[in-house]
Write a protein that holds these residues in place. Structure first.
Motif, mmCIF file in Angstrom:
data_model
loop_
_atom_site.group_PDB
_atom_site.id
_atom_site.type_symbol
_atom_site.label_atom_id
_atom_site.label_comp_id
_atom_site.label_asym_id
_atom_site.label_seq_id
_atom_site.Cartn_x
_atom_site.Cartn_y
_atom_site.Cartn_z
ATOM 1 N N ASP A 162 5.465 24.891 44.838
ATOM 2 C CA ASP A 162 6.405 23.833 44.484
ATOM 3 C C ASP A 162 7.017 23.239 45.756
ATOM 4 O OD1 ASP A 162 8.522 22.268 43.527
ATOM 5 O OD2 ASP A 162 8.953 23.647 41.882
ATOM 6 N N GLU A 163 6.919 21.925 45.888
ATOM 7 C CA GLU A 163 7.433 21.266 47.087
ATOM 8 C C GLU A 163 8.949 21.407 47.212
ATOM 9 O OE1 GLU A 163 6.139 17.245 47.176
ATOM 10 O OE2 GLU A 163 4.003 17.756 47.366
ATOM 11 N N ARG A 164 9.641 21.662 46.104
ATOM 12 C CA ARG A 164 11.092 21.839 46.161
ATOM 13 C C ARG A 164 11.433 23.027 47.063
ATOM 14 N NH1 ARG A 164 16.092 20.385 43.742
ATOM 15 N NH2 ARG A 164 15.042 18.384 43.599
ATOM 16 N N LEU A 165 10.607 24.063 47.074
ATOM 17 C CA LEU A 165 10.868 25.227 47.912
ATOM 18 C C LEU A 165 10.838 24.867 49.393
ATOM 19 C CD1 LEU A 165 8.910 28.089 46.087
ATOM 20 C CD2 LEU A 165 11.365 27.612 46.038
ATOM 21 N N GLU A 166 9.992 23.925 49.779
ATOM 22 C CA GLU A 166 9.945 23.495 51.176
ATOM 23 C C GLU A 166 11.261 22.840 51.577
ATOM 24 O OE1 GLU A 166 6.580 21.063 51.957
ATOM 25 O OE2 GLU A 166 5.138 22.473 51.082
ATOM 26 N N ILE A 167 11.821 22.049 50.659
ATOM 27 C CA ILE A 167 13.106 21.401 50.941
ATOM 28 C C ILE A 167 14.206 22.455 51.032
ATOM 29 C CG2 ILE A 167 14.808 19.742 50.090
ATOM 30 C CD1 ILE A 167 12.516 18.252 48.718
ATOM 31 N N LEU A 168 14.197 23.416 50.117
ATOM 32 C CA LEU A 168 15.210 24.474 50.137
ATOM 33 C C LEU A 168 15.065 25.344 51.377
ATOM 34 C CD1 LEU A 168 15.264 25.561 46.376
ATOM 35 C CD2 LEU A 168 16.871 24.056 47.586
ATOM 36 N N TYR A 169 13.831 25.575 51.816
ATOM 37 C CA TYR A 169 13.619 26.346 53.041
ATOM 38 C C TYR A 169 14.276 25.633 54.222
ATOM 39 C CZ TYR A 169 11.315 28.681 56.928
ATOM 40 O OH TYR A 169 11.072 29.354 58.094
ATOM 41 N N GLU A 170 14.093 24.326 54.285
ATOM 42 C CA GLU A 170 14.712 23.554 55.364
ATOM 43 C C GLU A 170 16.232 23.618 55.270
ATOM 44 O OE1 GLU A 170 14.545 19.092 57.424
ATOM 45 O OE2 GLU A 170 13.463 19.492 55.557
ATOM 46 N N LEU A 171 16.759 23.512 54.052
ATOM 47 C CA LEU A 171 18.207 23.620 53.854
ATOM 48 C C LEU A 171 18.728 24.957 54.368
ATOM 49 C CD1 LEU A 171 20.885 22.604 52.516
ATOM 50 C CD2 LEU A 171 20.111 23.739 50.424
ATOM 51 N N ASN A 172 18.029 26.031 54.053
ATOM 52 C CA ASN A 172 18.465 27.359 54.474
ATOM 53 C C ASN A 172 18.306 27.564 55.978
ATOM 54 O OD1 ASN A 172 19.202 28.228 51.863
ATOM 55 N ND2 ASN A 172 17.082 28.690 51.362
ATOM 56 N N GLU A 173 17.274 26.954 56.554
ATOM 57 C CA GLU A 173 17.088 27.047 57.995
ATOM 58 C C GLU A 173 18.184 26.294 58.742
ATOM 59 O OE1 GLU A 173 14.402 28.393 60.267
ATOM 60 O OE2 GLU A 173 14.736 29.733 58.579
ATOM 61 N N SER A 232 16.293 31.595 44.163
ATOM 62 C CA SER A 232 16.421 31.524 42.703
ATOM 63 C C SER A 232 17.686 30.767 42.325
ATOM 64 C CB SER A 232 16.450 32.935 42.113
ATOM 65 O OG SER A 232 15.265 33.640 42.395
ATOM 66 N N TYR A 233 18.761 31.072 43.029
ATOM 67 C CA TYR A 233 20.038 30.401 42.777
ATOM 68 C C TYR A 233 19.942 28.903 43.059
ATOM 69 C CZ TYR A 233 24.870 28.991 43.720
ATOM 70 O OH TYR A 233 26.061 28.331 43.744
ATOM 71 N N GLN A 234 19.370 28.557 44.184
ATOM 72 C CA GLN A 234 19.296 27.150 44.559
ATOM 73 C C GLN A 234 18.392 26.352 43.632
ATOM 74 O OE1 GLN A 234 18.086 27.819 48.604
ATOM 75 N NE2 GLN A 234 20.148 27.456 49.413
ATOM 76 N N LEU A 235 17.284 26.953 43.213
ATOM 77 C CA LEU A 235 16.405 26.259 42.272
ATOM 78 C C LEU A 235 17.166 25.894 40.999
ATOM 79 C CD1 LEU A 235 13.034 28.224 42.541
ATOM 80 C CD2 LEU A 235 13.387 25.794 43.044
ATOM 81 N N ALA A 236 18.024 26.794 40.552
ATOM 82 C CA ALA A 236 18.798 26.530 39.338
ATOM 83 C C ALA A 236 19.955 25.571 39.612
ATOM 84 C CB ALA A 236 19.321 27.840 38.763
ATOM 85 N N ALA A 237 20.707 25.830 40.672
ATOM 86 C CA ALA A 237 21.912 25.044 40.945
ATOM 87 C C ALA A 237 21.598 23.586 41.246
ATOM 88 C CB ALA A 237 22.677 25.663 42.112
ATOM 89 N N TYR A 238 20.457 23.324 41.895
ATOM 90 C CA TYR A 238 20.116 21.972 42.314
ATOM 91 C C TYR A 238 18.999 21.364 41.468
ATOM 92 C CZ TYR A 238 22.603 23.688 46.446
ATOM 93 O OH TYR A 238 23.527 24.240 47.302
#
Length: 293
Positions: A162-173, A232-238
């Motif tokens: 899922d491309e959303r995980l790439e965006i969340l990875y960048e957010l966390n980095e 898991s939290y970010q996928l749900a929250a956003y």
């Protein structure tokens, strides 16, 4: 903005929402009251309010109170009961959590201009949607049965690339969320052990070297749990936040105001939860000692 506050107690207290819900679909949580910042620094208080920090403080207290029974079962089964729950509830009272947070918040870490920038972003349409999703999802953490489902959703997203995980990875980095939370969790465990040791839980005492060895031995597990929990939290929250809006959030995290805000929040939560974790360990030691007599 997120302070996961993972594993403030040695027992994991994590549960995530089954599916994303709008904030209005979740039972309201009364925000912790300001302990004085609202009068001393109304600009800073307004920023924290816009970020949902006082609601988050209440939710963290509720999480740790809910986890107190598991902690009792792990360390002194059948010995705590109502007195233990009363102690944990007092430690996590809403006004006390707010006071400890405000006492540990470095009020000079942000300039007036940075405070204004953060407040403006959090009060924007994007900011409000982010905060509503974060608070609403964190409330749903209180339902333990949802954690496995949320984890499965995260695993499915990984399998599907899922491309959303790439965006969340960048957010966390950009915000260094994973490393900061891992270090924070390690420090909280040390604080808990110190509380146990000072309370007489160990017959021969527990030196700092042994505490450090015990805690560092859990580092890989903590990192795995942190990654699983956070994504898991970010996928749900956003879930209802667009990719473009998340990228806007990432760019805000790169700004001077975003970096200053993030560092100050981690300092405040680390200070608050360090006190709470020590007190939990010290309180638990009383019941452990009683079990041994």
């Amino acid at each position: 903005m997120i302070r996961a506050a993972l594993l403030a107690l040695p027992v994991a207290i994590s549960a995530l929402c089954v599916a994303p819900l709008a904030a209005q679909d979740v039972l309201p949580v009364q925000a912790a009251p300001s302990a004085g910042l609202s009068e001393e620094r109304p600009d800073l208080y307004a920023m924290l309010q816009a970020m949902g920090i006082y609601e988050l403080l209440t939710i963290i207290g509720m999480e740790n109170i809910a986890g107190a029974t598991d902690l009792e079962d792990s360390l002194f089964p059948g010995q705590g009961g109502a007195p233990w729950i009363a102690m944990v509830t007092q430690i996590h009272s809403a006004d006390r959590m707010a006071r400890l947070f405000e006492e540990n918040f470095p009020i000079d870490a942000l300039s007036p201009e940075q405070i204004s920038d953060v407040t403006a972003f959090m009060q924007s349409d994007i900011g409000r949607q982010l905060v509503e999703g974060e608070v609403a999802t964190r409330i749903l953490f209180l339902d333990d049965a949802t954690y496995d489902i949320a984890t499965e959703q995260f695993m499915s997203a990984m399998d599907a690339r899922d491309e959303r995980l790439e965006i969340l990875y960048e957010l966390n980095e950009v915000n260094d969320y994973i490393e900061r939370n891992v270090i924070g969790a390690l420090n909280l465990r040390i604080a808990f052990f110190r509380g146990l040791d000072d309370g007489g839980a160990f017959d021969d005492g527990m030196g700092e070297d042994l505490m450090l060895d015990q805690v560092l031995g859990q580092q890989d597990e903590i990192r795995q749990t942190t990654v699983e929990w956070l994504f898991s939290y970010q996928l749900a929250a956003y879930a209802d936040v667009s990719d473009d809006d998340l990228r806007t959030y990432i760019e805000f995290g790169r700004s001077d105001a975003g970096r200053a805000m993030n560092a100050a929040l981690f300092a405040a939560f680390d200070g608050l939860l360090g006190v709470v974790s020590y007190e939990m360990g010290n309180g638990a030691a009383t019941f452990i000692a009683g079990e041994d007599t």
